[in-house]
Design a protein around this motif. Structure first.
Motif, PDB file in Angstrom:
ATOM      1  N   ALA A 125       0.794  10.623  -7.553  1.00  0.00           N
ATOM      2  CA  ALA A 125       1.181  11.853  -7.251  1.00  0.00           C
ATOM      3  C   ALA A 125       1.903  12.081  -5.523  1.00  0.00           C
ATOM      4  O   ALA A 125       1.640  11.350  -5.023  1.00  0.00           O
ATOM      5  CB  ALA A 125       0.037  12.924  -6.998  1.00  0.00           C
ATOM      6  N   GLY A 126       2.711  13.323  -5.479  1.00  0.00           N
ATOM      7  CA  GLY A 126       3.431  12.728  -4.018  1.00  0.00           C
ATOM      8  C   GLY A 126       4.807  12.021  -3.538  1.00  0.00           C
ATOM      9  O   GLY A 126       5.228  12.252  -3.013  1.00  0.00           O
ATOM     10  N   VAL A 164       0.775  -1.137  -0.181  1.00  0.00           N
ATOM     11  CA  VAL A 164       0.419   0.024  -0.213  1.00  0.00           C
ATOM     12  C   VAL A 164       0.835   1.126   0.155  1.00  0.00           C
ATOM     13  O   VAL A 164       0.691   2.023  -0.617  1.00  0.00           O
ATOM     14  CB  VAL A 164      -1.259  -0.296   1.379  1.00  0.00           C
ATOM     15  CG1 VAL A 164      -1.729   0.981   1.436  1.00  0.00           C
ATOM     16  CG2 VAL A 164      -2.095  -0.792   1.234  1.00  0.00           C
ATOM     17  N   THR A 165       1.718   0.935   0.950  1.00  0.00           N
ATOM     18  CA  THR A 165       2.841   1.525   0.887  1.00  0.00           C
ATOM     19  C   THR A 165       3.949   2.211  -0.285  1.00  0.00           C
ATOM     20  O   THR A 165       3.849   3.295  -1.205  1.00  0.00           O
ATOM     21  CB  THR A 165       4.510   1.588   1.983  1.00  0.00           C
ATOM     22  OG1 THR A 165       3.156   1.828   3.005  1.00  0.00           O
ATOM     23  CG2 THR A 165       4.980   3.142   2.418  1.00  0.00           C
ATOM     24  N   GLY A 166       3.637   1.663  -1.161  1.00  0.00           N
ATOM     25  CA  GLY A 166       4.292   1.304  -2.215  1.00  0.00           C
ATOM     26  C   GLY A 166       3.841   2.484  -3.446  1.00  0.00           C
ATOM     27  O   GLY A 166       3.976   3.208  -4.732  1.00  0.00           O
ATOM     28  N   TRP A 167       1.923   1.564  -3.135  1.00  0.00           N
ATOM     29  CA  TRP A 167       1.495   2.450  -4.336  1.00  0.00           C
ATOM     30  C   TRP A 167       0.984   3.594  -4.524  1.00  0.00           C
ATOM     31  O   TRP A 167       1.017   4.388  -5.454  1.00  0.00           O
ATOM     32  CB  TRP A 167      -0.344   1.349  -4.315  1.00  0.00           C
ATOM     33  CG  TRP A 167      -0.920   2.156  -4.918  1.00  0.00           C
ATOM     34  CD1 TRP A 167      -1.399   1.631  -6.332  1.00  0.00           C
ATOM     35  CD2 TRP A 167      -2.252   2.236  -4.422  1.00  0.00           C
ATOM     36  NE1 TRP A 167      -2.838   2.281  -7.092  1.00  0.00           N
ATOM     37  CE2 TRP A 167      -2.816   2.190  -5.967  1.00  0.00           C
ATOM     38  CE3 TRP A 167      -2.840   2.683  -3.183  1.00  0.00           C
ATOM     39  CZ2 TRP A 167      -4.359   3.305  -5.522  1.00  0.00           C
ATOM     40  CZ3 TRP A 167      -4.122   3.606  -3.469  1.00  0.00           C
ATOM     41  CH2 TRP A 167      -4.672   3.786  -4.101  1.00  0.00           C
ATOM     42  N   GLY A 172       3.794   8.787   0.555  1.00  0.00           N
ATOM     43  CA  GLY A 172       3.476   7.335   1.773  1.00  0.00           C
ATOM     44  C   GLY A 172       4.230   7.594   2.543  1.00  0.00           C
ATOM     45  O   GLY A 172       3.307   6.565   3.164  1.00  0.00           O
ATOM     46  N   LEU A 173       4.960   8.057   3.210  1.00  0.00           N
ATOM     47  CA  LEU A 173       5.533   7.829   4.411  1.00  0.00           C
ATOM     48  C   LEU A 173       4.432   8.787   5.335  1.00  0.00           C
ATOM     49  O   LEU A 173       4.299   8.271   6.924  1.00  0.00           O
ATOM     50  CB  LEU A 173       6.580   8.797   4.427  1.00  0.00           C
ATOM     51  CG  LEU A 173       7.988   7.876   4.275  1.00  0.00           C
ATOM     52  CD1 LEU A 173       9.381   8.642   4.731  1.00  0.00           C
ATOM     53  CD2 LEU A 173       7.881   6.336   5.116  1.00  0.00           C
TER      54      LEU A 173
END
Length: 402
Positions: A373-374, A365-368, A379-380
């Motif tokens: 954008a961003g 999910v973080t990778g997706w 992700g973090l």
């Protein structure tokens, strides 16, 4: 000679806790968290998206979940000491296998198998550390912290080994493979020391049955539901940081030496955390410690997004390292405070399973999110919000009636 409560001195207990910590170093510090250092060169060489890169740690977490589900039966069959050492041997072999493949499916399978073995190591080691602490109740928090702090030693060792190996092998095709082989050798050496140091832990209190011994155990573990839900969110949130923070720093222009310093200091902070939070884990029986630690992790995760200044980056790594393994230790302490000793293995396994579910979701999910954008910064941010949600849930966990 078999170690018992009667023969266990404070100095001997410390030595055993430090020996057990090598299991945590292999299972998490090297097998899982070294991947953050290898992700940027592997992604550049193999053309991965951030989603696929995150999927590598999702596969590792899926294997960890399978291993956690298998662990209770394996504990009954082999006992915690044999499972600890055997799992460390397999984890080292699977690490070595990573250097022989470049196809994504093969590497995903390797990450899954390494996660499977690392769960055997981590749960068995956590159970042994809990039983060790029960033999010296006044030092339970310290002994548990030393065990989990071993992960920091593995992180520090990875930080010191991987960058110079990558630099030395830069002219070779797929030079990152040499780093996997180096890490496998380090894991093998740690496993040998672990085996030699834990031979005296067969029998006695360390070989107590892993079975629950109580018909109502699952109902009682279920009453820790707020803490279990919070731990799942912790698994989803922290792994985003540990998977992608090095990639973010490289995007922000950090040099190789700075990255080595950052990750090594994060590992040192993990080791120091064993003493830092021991009193908190010993005093409180509810979800308060877990809530406080999750909230601090959310702040640490957000710092490198809010500021690219190098001092704030170091603060982020130091704070994250000083806290994140203590969340793991807080759940073991929660089990010890609220369940009888015959139910500790079941309780630790329950927390390990929900932790694995969170880690399965978190990296992909973080990778997706980071592919959109961003980028990695967004992700973090999502990881930090997840950690704060976990803090809110943990704050609702109350101690169980004695």
């Amino acid at each position: 000679m078999t170690t018992t409560a009667a023969t266990l001195t404070p100095a001997h207990a410390l030595r055993l806790a430090l020996a057990l910590s090598l299991g945590a170093a292999v299972s998490l510090g090297i097998t899982r968290f070294s991947f953050a250092l290898l992700l940027p060169p592997m992604r550049a060489d193999l053309g991965w998206s951030y989603t696929l890169a995150g999927g590598m740690n999702t596969a590792n977490a899926a294997g960890y979940l399978l291993g956690a589900l298998m662990t209770p039966a394996l504990l009954r069959r082999f006992g915690p000491v044999r499972l600890l050492v055997g799992g460390a041997v397999w984890a080292s072999l699977f690490m070595a296998a990573s250097g022989f493949f470049i196809s994504a499916p093969a590497l995903l399978l390797q990450r899954l198998l390494a996660g499977l073995a690392s769960a055997w190591v981590f749960v068995a080691g956590g159970l042994l550390a809990t039983r060790l602490g029960a033999m010296q109740p006044g030092r339970m928090g310290l002994l548990l912290g030393l065990y989990y702090g071993g992960t920091g030693f593995g992180i520090m060792l990875s930080a010191l080994l991987v960058p110079p190996v990558l630099q030395a092998a830069a002219r070779h095709d797929h030079g990152w493979a040499w780093a996997w082989w180096t890490l496998a050798l380090a894991s093998g050496a740690a496993t040998a020391v672990l085996w030699a140091a834990t031979r005296a832990m067969h029998g006695g209190a360390f070989a107590a049955s892993a079975a629950s011994g109580s018909h109502g155990v699952h109902a009682r573990v279920g009453r820790l539901g707020w803490a279990l839900a919070a731990y799942a969110l912790f698994g989803a949130g922290y792994i985003g940081y540990m998977t992608f923070v090095i990639a973010l720093l490289r995007e922000q222009g950090a040099r190789a030496g700075e990255i080595t310093m950052f990750y090594a200091l994060l590992g040192v902070a993990c080791i120091a955390s064993s003493r830092l939070w021991a009193g908190l884990l010993d005093r409180y029986r509810g979800g308060g410690p877990q809530a406080v630690l999750n909230a601090l992790l959310g702040i640490a995760t957000l710092l490198p997004v809010l500021s690219h200044a190098w001092p704030w980056t170091l603060v982020s790594g130091l704070l994250f390292g000083a806290v994140f393994l203590s969340v793991v230790a807080s759940t073991t302490a929660l089990v010890r405070h609220n369940l009888p000793p015959t139910q500790w293995a079941t309780g630790i396994s329950a927390f390990t399973i929900v932790f694995a579910f969170g880690q399965i979701v978190g990296p992909t999910v973080t990778g997706w999110i980071s592919d959109g954008a961003g980028g990695l910064a967004r992700g973090l941010v999502a990881s930090a919000v997840t950690l704060w949600m976990g803090a809110a849930l943990a704050s609702r966990q109350r101690p169980l009636p004695r």
